[in-house]
Design an enzyme around this catalytic site. Sequence first.
Site, PDB file in Angstrom:
ATOM      1  N   ASP A 257      -3.583  -4.094   2.397  1.00 34.23           N
ATOM      2  CA  ASP A 257      -4.036  -5.462   2.631  1.00 34.23           C
ATOM      3  C   ASP A 257      -3.134  -6.433   1.900  1.00 34.23           C
ATOM      4  O   ASP A 257      -2.652  -6.144   0.792  1.00 34.23           O
ATOM      5  CB  ASP A 257      -5.470  -5.660   2.150  1.00 34.23           C
ATOM      6  CG  ASP A 257      -6.484  -5.076   3.111  1.00 34.23           C
ATOM      7  OD1 ASP A 257      -6.060  -4.592   4.183  1.00 34.23           O
ATOM      8  OD2 ASP A 257      -7.680  -5.076   2.800  1.00 34.23           O
ATOM      9  N   LEU A 258      -2.906  -7.589   2.546  1.00 31.39           N
ATOM     10  CA  LEU A 258      -2.134  -8.659   1.911  1.00 31.39           C
ATOM     11  C   LEU A 258      -3.100  -9.531   1.122  1.00 31.39           C
ATOM     12  O   LEU A 258      -3.937 -10.230   1.687  1.00 31.39           O
ATOM     13  CB  LEU A 258      -1.404  -9.479   2.970  1.00 31.39           C
ATOM     14  CG  LEU A 258      -0.691 -10.745   2.484  1.00 31.39           C
ATOM     15  CD1 LEU A 258       0.371 -10.406   1.439  1.00 31.39           C
ATOM     16  CD2 LEU A 258      -0.068 -11.482   3.660  1.00 31.39           C
TER      17      LEU A 258
ATOM     18  N   ASP B 108      -5.383  -9.874   7.355  1.00 32.27           N
ATOM     19  CA  ASP B 108      -4.455  -9.440   6.310  1.00 32.27           C
ATOM     20  C   ASP B 108      -4.335  -7.923   6.249  1.00 32.27           C
ATOM     21  O   ASP B 108      -3.809  -7.368   5.287  1.00 32.27           O
ATOM     22  CB  ASP B 108      -4.905  -9.978   4.940  1.00 32.27           C
ATOM     23  CG  ASP B 108      -6.312  -9.495   4.574  1.00 32.27           C
ATOM     24  OD1 ASP B 108      -6.910  -8.727   5.368  1.00 32.27           O
ATOM     25  OD2 ASP B 108      -6.815  -9.876   3.496  1.00 32.27           O
TER      26      ASP B 108
END
Length: 608
Positions: free
Chosen positions: A424-425, A467
Site C-alpha cells: 500500500d502507498l 493506494d
Amino acid sequence: MNGSGQSEQTGIPAALARTPGMLERLAQLGELLDGPADLTRIQAAAATLPGEALGADLIVQPDGGRPLWCRQGPVQSGAAAVVAPGAVTLGRLLRQIETRRQQRRTVEALERQLQLALDTAPLLLGAVGPDGTVQLAAGRGLAALHLRAGQLEGRSIHDLLSGVPRVPDLVRRAQQGETVNDLVQVGPRTFEYWYLLLPPPDRPGSVLGTGYDVTELLDSRHAAQTAQRQAETLLKLSRVLDDQQTLSRAAQDVLALLVTHFGSGWAALWTHVPRWFRLIVTHGDAPPALQAFQERGIPDSDRHGQALLSGQAVFLSGEQLPGAVRALGLNAAAMMPVTLDAVTGPRILTVYRSDPPDWTDGERDLLFAAARTVQVAHRRLESMQRLQTEAATDPLTGLGNRRAFERALRDSLRAGPCLLISTDLDGLKRVNDTEGHPRGDALLRAFTAALRGAFRPGALVFRLGGDGFMVIIPGVPSVDGALDSVARALRDAGFAGAAASAGAARAPDEAQTAGDLIHLSDAHMYQEFPHGARRAPGRCPPRPCAGFCQSAQRSTSFCSLHVAPHDIRRFSLSRSSIARRSVSGCSGTEAQVTAKNSLQDATGKITC
C-alpha cells in the site's frame, strides 16, 4: 415397267406413259394444283388427258383446290359420288402428283430452314467422302475460322485439319457406323460436332458432320463458374475476419485461400525494412531456387519496389518478369501493397503462378479484396488488442488492473514458484487532501516508477485501485533493500512524507492457490493493524520487516517500529514470524522497539 403395264417410277399405266406429251401435261396439271384453285383451268387440263380420262370431271375441295377423285358425269356439289371404272387411273395419277407435291413442299421448307440456320447461326455443315475428301462445307461458322464457302471442297480433311487430329479420328469412327458427338477445338474456336454415316448404301463411307460454335457459350459458362468461385473465395475471406486470431494466422489463411483459388502457385506476405522486403509468411510450393532467392530478401530500389512503397499494385506477366524467374516456370506475378500503420509499416501481398500469364479483371479484384482483408484483419486485431489492453490497464499509471493481475497470477502459479507482494502507498490521502488530486496522481505515478525500479526484470506490477498495489515475481527471488529503494525514489521525486507498507507470501511453500496467496500476503501486511492504525509518514509500519529493509541502524528507516500506546498490547513478534521474515543486514545488530506509557517506558529488545 412392270408386268402389270405400270411404270415402276410413277405407277402410271404404260399406255398413258407412252402417250406423247402425257408426262408434261400431268406436270402442268400438278402445277395448276399447286397454285390457287381454278376449277375451270383444272378441268381443261384434265380434258386433254387421253383414253378414258377424256371428258372426265375432276372433283376438288372448294377451299384449297385439292383433288379428291374424279368420275364421269356432272359434278354434284357435296355428293358422295362413286368412282367410275374409267376414272380410277386418273385418280391414281392425281394422288401421286399430290403426294409428290407435298414431299417437294416439305423438302423446300426444310431447305429454307436449313439455309436460314446456316446464314444466321454459328453452324458448320460438312460432308466427307469415303476417301476423306471434303464434299461440302457451308455455314456462318466458316467466317469465324476466316474461311469462305467453296474454299474447302475437294481437299483432304487430313491436310486441312492436320493440327486437329481429333477430327479425322471422329470421321473414321462415324464411317464405321458410330454416331459421334464431341467438342472440337479449331483454332481459337470450339465447336460441338455431330458425325453420322450417310446413305445411300451404294456409296458407303460418306459422313455428314454438323458443328455448332459454342465458344461464347463455353466462355460464358467459364465466366459464371469463375464468378462463383470468386464469390465463394470472397465469402471465405470475409470469414477470416470473424476468427479471433493473430495477424500472422489471418495472413496465412488468406494466402491459403488464394493458392486454392488459383489452383497452383505460391503466395507470400512481405514486410518492409530499410532497403529490403523480407518474407513473413508463405504458402504453396515454390521452386526451391526461387524460395532460396526470396528468403534472402528483395531490394526495394527498383521501380516495382518504389511503386509498391507508394501504394500502387504491380501486375507482371510474360516478358515483364526477369528471365531467371521465367526459367523457373513462373509466368505471372501480382504484388499488392497492404497499408497498415506508421509503426508497423507496409506489407506486400504477392501471388506467383505458372499459367495463365495474364491477370483478368476479376482476378485483380479478388487480389485487391485479399489485400484489404489482411489490412482490415490487422486493424481489427489491433483495435481488439487495444480494447483488451485498455480493459486490463489502469489508465493513470499504465499498470495492469485487477483483471490483468488475476490472469497473471493464475499464469504464474501454473508456471512455477513465485513471490506475491501486497503493498500500500501510505500518505496518498494526505497528499490529495492537502495538495490536491493532481499532486496525488503524480505521487501514484512516482510510486509506480519506484516499484518497477525496485525489483528485478520480469517482476509484474499491478494497481488494484486506490493506494493498493501488487507485485508478482517469478521464481524464488531475493528482495533485499526493495522498500529502501522505493523510499529513496519517492524522496527523490519530492514525496518525502510518503512511504509503503508491504507483506509477502510465497507459492507453493506458503500457499498453492491464487486466493490463498492473496489472502496470506494481505494478512502479513495487515495483521499488525487490527484497528486500521497507520504509521507516521516516513516510518515503518508496526510489523516485521518481511525482508525488505537493508539497514536497521537509521532511525528513519523501516526497521524503527513505533507503536501507539493503545496498540502495544496487541503488538507481538513471535519467533516464527521473525524467522519467517528475517531482516537482511541485521546480523549482530539489535532492532529496538520503544513502548511508552502503558509499558512505563520499559525497553524491550529483539535480536535479529
